[in-house]
Scaffold this active site. Structure first.
Site, PDB file in Angstrom:
ATOM      1  N   ARG A 158      24.500  39.449  25.361  1.00 15.88           N
ATOM      2  CA  ARG A 158      23.528  40.413  24.820  1.00 15.88           C
ATOM      3  C   ARG A 158      23.118  41.416  25.894  1.00 15.88           C
ATOM      4  O   ARG A 158      22.778  42.558  25.570  1.00 15.88           O
ATOM      5  CB  ARG A 158      22.278  39.689  24.319  1.00 15.88           C
ATOM      6  CG  ARG A 158      22.501  38.878  23.068  1.00 15.88           C
ATOM      7  CD  ARG A 158      21.177  38.426  22.504  1.00 15.88           C
ATOM      8  NE  ARG A 158      20.212  39.499  22.618  1.00 15.88           N
ATOM      9  CZ  ARG A 158      18.934  39.336  22.908  1.00 15.88           C
ATOM     10  NH1 ARG A 158      18.445  38.153  23.094  1.00 15.88           N
ATOM     11  NH2 ARG A 158      18.132  40.385  22.998  1.00 15.88           N
ATOM     12  N   ARG A 174      15.414  42.009  18.963  1.00 17.34           N
ATOM     13  CA  ARG A 174      14.010  42.385  18.814  1.00 17.34           C
ATOM     14  C   ARG A 174      13.780  43.874  19.064  1.00 17.34           C
ATOM     15  O   ARG A 174      12.861  44.473  18.525  1.00 17.34           O
ATOM     16  CB  ARG A 174      13.205  41.578  19.813  1.00 17.34           C
ATOM     17  CG  ARG A 174      12.177  40.747  19.176  1.00 17.34           C
ATOM     18  CD  ARG A 174      11.219  40.234  20.188  1.00 17.34           C
ATOM     19  NE  ARG A 174       9.879  40.345  19.660  1.00 17.34           N
ATOM     20  CZ  ARG A 174       9.132  41.403  19.814  1.00 17.34           C
ATOM     21  NH1 ARG A 174       9.561  42.420  20.513  1.00 17.34           N
ATOM     22  NH2 ARG A 174       7.931  41.455  19.283  1.00 17.34           N
ATOM     23  N   ASP A 200      11.841  39.640  33.739  1.00 14.88           N
ATOM     24  CA  ASP A 200      13.270  39.511  33.424  1.00 14.88           C
ATOM     25  C   ASP A 200      14.110  39.029  34.620  1.00 14.88           C
ATOM     26  O   ASP A 200      15.320  38.839  34.483  1.00 14.88           O
ATOM     27  CB  ASP A 200      13.838  40.838  32.898  1.00 14.88           C
ATOM     28  CG  ASP A 200      13.292  41.166  31.522  1.00 14.88           C
ATOM     29  OD1 ASP A 200      12.745  40.272  30.862  1.00 14.88           O
ATOM     30  OD2 ASP A 200      13.410  42.341  31.103  1.00 14.88           O
ATOM     31  N   CYS A 202      10.492  34.500  19.745  1.00 16.70           N
ATOM     32  CA  CYS A 202      11.816  34.158  20.247  1.00 16.70           C
ATOM     33  C   CYS A 202      11.643  33.102  21.319  1.00 16.70           C
ATOM     34  O   CYS A 202      10.520  32.653  21.569  1.00 16.70           O
ATOM     35  CB  CYS A 202      12.561  35.384  20.746  1.00 16.70           C
ATOM     36  SG  CYS A 202      11.870  36.086  22.217  1.00 16.70           S
ATOM     37  N   ARG A 204       6.076  37.125  20.411  1.00 14.59           N
ATOM     38  CA  ARG A 204       6.370  38.534  20.727  1.00 14.59           C
ATOM     39  C   ARG A 204       5.636  39.410  19.708  1.00 14.59           C
ATOM     40  O   ARG A 204       6.249  39.990  18.815  1.00 14.59           O
ATOM     41  CB  ARG A 204       7.886  38.806  20.672  1.00 14.59           C
ATOM     42  CG  ARG A 204       8.776  37.902  21.502  1.00 14.59           C
ATOM     43  CD  ARG A 204       8.797  38.239  22.963  1.00 14.59           C
ATOM     44  NE  ARG A 204       9.243  39.572  23.307  1.00 14.59           N
ATOM     45  CZ  ARG A 204      10.484  39.921  23.590  1.00 14.59           C
ATOM     46  NH1 ARG A 204      11.450  39.053  23.497  1.00 14.59           N
ATOM     47  NH2 ARG A 204      10.790  41.151  23.957  1.00 14.59           N
ATOM     48  N   LYS A 208      20.344  48.140  29.750  1.00 16.45           N
ATOM     49  CA  LYS A 208      20.207  47.751  28.332  1.00 16.45           C
ATOM     50  C   LYS A 208      18.847  48.176  27.784  1.00 16.45           C
ATOM     51  O   LYS A 208      18.758  48.751  26.699  1.00 16.45           O
ATOM     52  CB  LYS A 208      20.352  46.234  28.202  1.00 16.45           C
ATOM     53  CG  LYS A 208      19.899  45.692  26.859  1.00 16.45           C
ATOM     54  CD  LYS A 208      19.924  44.176  26.799  1.00 16.45           C
ATOM     55  CE  LYS A 208      18.706  43.462  27.293  1.00 16.45           C
ATOM     56  NZ  LYS A 208      17.631  43.180  26.357  1.00 16.45           N
ATOM     57  N   ASN A 209      17.780  47.863  28.526  1.00 18.70           N
ATOM     58  CA  ASN A 209      16.440  48.082  27.976  1.00 18.70           C
ATOM     59  C   ASN A 209      16.026  49.551  27.951  1.00 18.70           C
ATOM     60  O   ASN A 209      14.997  49.900  27.381  1.00 18.70           O
ATOM     61  CB  ASN A 209      15.409  47.228  28.714  1.00 18.70           C
ATOM     62  CG  ASN A 209      15.566  45.759  28.355  1.00 18.70           C
ATOM     63  OD1 ASN A 209      16.288  45.429  27.405  1.00 18.70           O
ATOM     64  ND2 ASN A 209      14.913  44.896  29.103  1.00 18.70           N
TER      65      ASN A 209
END
Ligand code: EPU
Length: 437
Positions: free
Chosen positions: A412, A97, A320, A121, A126, A22-23
């Protein structure tokens, strides 16, 4: 709203292929704004966040042109047709974000951008000051008004510069990616000092290089970019998701499991494997394979040793995976210490784990976890993506039924988590919350 209903106590067993990250996918998709030619991305995970990024890019005139492959197809072809609209609006950026990562590409290619300022968040403040500092160093004029960032490149083009991206918490992943993207089309040479070294930065540099950018040093704290006049098309496979892989490693560990992960980026997970081995988990990677796409067996006899874990920028232990390893350490034989150095407030899972019988004492950015013999199923509330993943893992090991509320956080970042865990033997179901009241 959906919830997960988990019957704990099942051992995970089987094989799973790790999806694209995802990132990495989110910023790589935004790189399509840098070119007038189509960009083909392979292994794009089907997630709420990637769908949101497609929506944001479409508003910016960059469309998915292979819609006919179906919304969940992992091949995504993006083509930026229309450069008139450069405003990334609040209602999309506030849900994701990572919307901030269109800023560098818009400014680099269109010479201007208006991007809603992302707020805080649940994992803490952030800020984006380093992103802005980096882009200002490249000559951008940046003003904040009405909650938006208004950025302009004088004369329509940025100019190369030496940029220092270190902040009080180290470097910034998306900040590095934003400056890197913007610098590819700047006039002259840019040197990013104190760049983030995460595999997602390296993947971005690989895609940009395939598009014609001139970049060296990505993956080290010093990246050098020689600006070019334009970027072309490219086809690129997204790097596998080290956080998804690490989550499933913890899932195997907490359930006494024996699983095989295919397409597993063990090279990006050395600190995680180191900590899990200290806990007592065993890893066996198939020899002779690319260490970013390895086949790796993960086994645990669930005699778990307590350990110390400190989250750090890559190649340190990733923030994470902090909630997931904490869930595991709740069942270790002794006291563990987890220190969060990236997002010091990222402990929303602590109180929820306590509802399942965990013994955790938090002092500022450190948590001391006194291992217990068993966790007991309970209704718990997901607060952010990774905290929720930690609660799911606790539920897999707990006695009885765990109900994880607000599963949309998990959607997400994890593709159909319940199906993937179910295929490994977990008893986990997605149901509407009304059905469990
Ligand atoms: N920071 C600043 N100023 C900035 C930017 C960051 O002080 O301008 C600080 C942050 O407050 C934090 C540290 O620097 O203390 C690192 O933040 P970073 O900018 O690296 O985080 P990010 O790029 O916004 C990405 C991931 C996060 C992941 C962090 C750290 C994406 C879309 N997000 O965020 O992933 O936790 O790097 O590795 O890539 C997640 O996937 O659940 C997630 C939150």
């Amino acid at each position: 709203m959906d919830v997960f209903v988990i019957e704990g106590g099942r051992r995970l067993d089987g094989t799973l292929r790790i999806n694209g990250a995802k990132n990495a996918a989110l910023p790589l998709m935004s790189a399509a704004l840098l070119s007038d030619e189509p960009i083909t991305l392979l292994d794009v995970p089907a997630l709420a966040d990637t769908r949101n990024m497609l929506r944001l890019l479409a508003e910016l005139g960059c469309h998915r042109v292979n819609e006919s492959d179906g919304p969940d197809a992992t091949r995504v072809v993006l083509h930026s047709f229309d450069r008139a609209q450069s405003h990334a609006r609040y209602d999309i950026v506030r849900t994701m974000r990572a919307g901030i990562c269109v800023l560098g590409p818009l400014l680099g290619r269109r010479g201007e951008a208006r991007v809603s300022m992302p707020g805080g968040c649940t994992i803490g403040d952030r800020p984006v000051d380093l992103h802005l500092r980096g882009l200002r160093a490249l000559g951008a004029d940046i003003q904040l008004a009405q909650g938006d960032i208004f950025a302009k490149a004088p004369g329509g083009r940025l100019r190369g510069a030496r940029v220092f991206l270190g902040g009080p918490m180290g470097s910034t992943v998306l900040g590095t990616i934003n400056v890197l993207a913007a610098a590819t089309l700047a006039r002259g040479e840019t040197i990013i000092e104190s760049a983030a070294c995460e595999p997602e930065v390296v993947d971005m540099a690989r895609l940009l290089t395939a598009m014609g950018a001139k970049i060296s040093g990505a993956g080290s704290p010093r990246i050098v970019i020689e600006g070019v006049d334009s970027l072309g098309s490219a086809t690129h496979a997204i790097v596998p998701d080290r956080i998804e892989a690490g989550t499933f490693m913890c899932a195997a560990a907490i359930t006494n499991g024996d699983i095989v992960l295919e397409n597993c980026p063990i090279d990006g997970l050395m600190s995680v494997i180191d900590r899990l081995e200290a806990v007592g988990v065993r890893f066996q990677a198939a020899p002779g394979q690319d260490p970013m796409h390895s086949t790796c067996r993960v086994t645990s006899s669930r005699v778990l040793q307590p350990v110390e874990v400190t989250t750090q920028p890559h190649p340190g232990f990733p923030t994470d995976l902090q909630a997931q390893i904490m869930a595991l350490l709740c069942l270790a034989d002794g006291n563990s210490v987890v220190t969060e150095k990236i997002f010091p407030e990222r402990f929303m899972h602590v109180a929820e784990l306590a509802r399942m019988g965990a013994r955790i004492h938090r002092h500022g950015s450190t948590a001391v976890i006194s291992g217990v013999k068993r966790l007991i199923g309970a209704p718990v509330m997901a607060s952010d993506l990774r905290a929720s993943a930690g609660l799911v893992l606790a539920g897999l090991a707990a006695e009885g039924t765990t109900i994880v509320n607000r599963v949309y956080h998990i959607d997400r970042g994890y593709e159909r988590m319940e199906e993937r865990l179910g295929a490994l033997g977990a008893r986990i179901e997605r149901v509407d919350e009304k059905e469990v009241e």
